[in-house]
Design an enzyme around this catalytic site. Structure first.
Site, PDB file in Angstrom:
ATOM      1  N   ASP A  33       4.495   4.543   2.419  1.00  0.00           N
ATOM      2  CA  ASP A  33       4.205   3.297   3.111  1.00  0.00           C
ATOM      3  C   ASP A  33       5.189   2.907   4.202  1.00  0.00           C
ATOM      4  O   ASP A  33       4.807   2.341   5.205  1.00  0.00           O
ATOM      5  CB  ASP A  33       4.116   2.159   2.100  1.00  0.00           C
ATOM      6  CG  ASP A  33       2.834   2.233   1.285  1.00  0.00           C
ATOM      7  OD1 ASP A  33       1.802   2.590   1.856  1.00  0.00           O
ATOM      8  OD2 ASP A  33       2.878   1.936   0.089  1.00  0.00           O
ATOM      9  N   GLU A  92       7.894   3.931  -0.980  1.00  0.00           N
ATOM     10  CA  GLU A  92       6.587   3.441  -1.412  1.00  0.00           C
ATOM     11  C   GLU A  92       6.692   1.942  -1.625  1.00  0.00           C
ATOM     12  O   GLU A  92       7.658   1.458  -2.233  1.00  0.00           O
ATOM     13  CB  GLU A  92       6.143   4.112  -2.716  1.00  0.00           C
ATOM     14  CG  GLU A  92       5.558   5.493  -2.546  1.00  0.00           C
ATOM     15  CD  GLU A  92       4.205   5.485  -1.855  1.00  0.00           C
ATOM     16  OE1 GLU A  92       3.465   4.492  -1.988  1.00  0.00           O
ATOM     17  OE2 GLU A  92       3.893   6.484  -1.176  1.00  0.00           O
ATOM     18  N   LYS A 126       4.611  -1.368  -3.212  1.00  0.00           N
ATOM     19  CA  LYS A 126       3.499  -1.804  -4.055  1.00  0.00           C
ATOM     20  C   LYS A 126       3.648  -3.285  -4.357  1.00  0.00           C
ATOM     21  O   LYS A 126       4.760  -3.810  -4.433  1.00  0.00           O
ATOM     22  CB  LYS A 126       3.473  -1.029  -5.381  1.00  0.00           C
ATOM     23  CG  LYS A 126       3.330   0.478  -5.241  1.00  0.00           C
ATOM     24  CD  LYS A 126       1.968   0.882  -4.741  1.00  0.00           C
ATOM     25  CE  LYS A 126       1.836   2.392  -4.639  1.00  0.00           C
ATOM     26  NZ  LYS A 126       0.528   2.788  -4.077  1.00  0.00           N
TER      27      LYS A 126
END
Length: 204
Positions: A95, A105, A107
């Site tokens: 990401d 990443e 989330k």
């Protein structure tokens, strides 16, 4: 990682970004719920709000987010700003990246909807995605209550390896990708707490 006044600069974001409502919990509207005068008033309020949202979108564009109304765009922007990251070009892999090009990443989860649930991973999780997960510098997971960011946890791939290994074995056994396996919140909270709403909204 430390933050200076980051926790005090998120009011606009937390005010404007709302979770989508599931169609399953919305009753069909059989008649108008507002008068014409109320609709005109609400339209004016919406117009004023949209001006602020456009300012938010302009900011989001600088971080690589093309549409704050899609794919948790506003919440992702909030994490990027607090963590000093940018969206990876193309977003085909991980990401976000930092100034040194390290990948992360990102989330988010709304714990108000399911406090015993878990953080979703990938809707088409296969061995290629698993290897990408293992190569990132870290995972940052934002815990929200509705639209309010409560905590951000940092987890290394090593911390997640038992779960990644479990998923990998299932993929091989099924010979098919997994659909959004979850990272338990209990595991998330074993990570490093890098942001807390209570700390930054009530500075001493």
């Amino acid at each position: 990682m430390s933050f200076s006044q980051s926790g005090q600069s998120t009011n606009l974001i937390s005010t404007l970004i709302a979770e989508p409502v599931s169609p399953s919990v919305v009753e069909p509207v059989e008649e108008a719920v507002t008068t014409e005068a109320e609709r005109i008033s609400d339209a004016k309020r919406l117009e004023n709000a949209m001006k602020s949202i456009q300012e938010l979108q302009n900011l989001a564009s600088e971080y690589g987010i093309a549409d704050i109304f899609q794919d948790n765009g506003g919440k992702t922007l909030q994490l990027l700003i607090l963590l000093g990251l940018r969206i990876s070009p193309g977003r085909e892999g991980n990401d976000a990246i930092d100034a040194e090009g390290k990948e992360y990443e990102l989330k988010t989860i709304n714990i108000a909807l399911n406090r015993s649930g878990g953080v979703t991973s990938h809707h088409h999780l296969n061995e290629i995605i698993l290897e990408k997960y293992r190569r990132v510098e870290a995972w940052y997971i934002g815990l929200y209550e509705g639209i309010t960011l409560k905590e951000i946890y940092k987890l290394t791939p090593e911390m997640l390896e038992p779960k990644l290994k479990e998923w990998e074995e299932k993929v091989k056994l099924k010979n098919d990708p997994l659909n959004n396996p979850k990272i338990p919140l209990k595991l998330v909270k074993k990570g490093q707490l890098v942001y807390s709403y209570s700390k930054y909204s009530n500075p001493k």
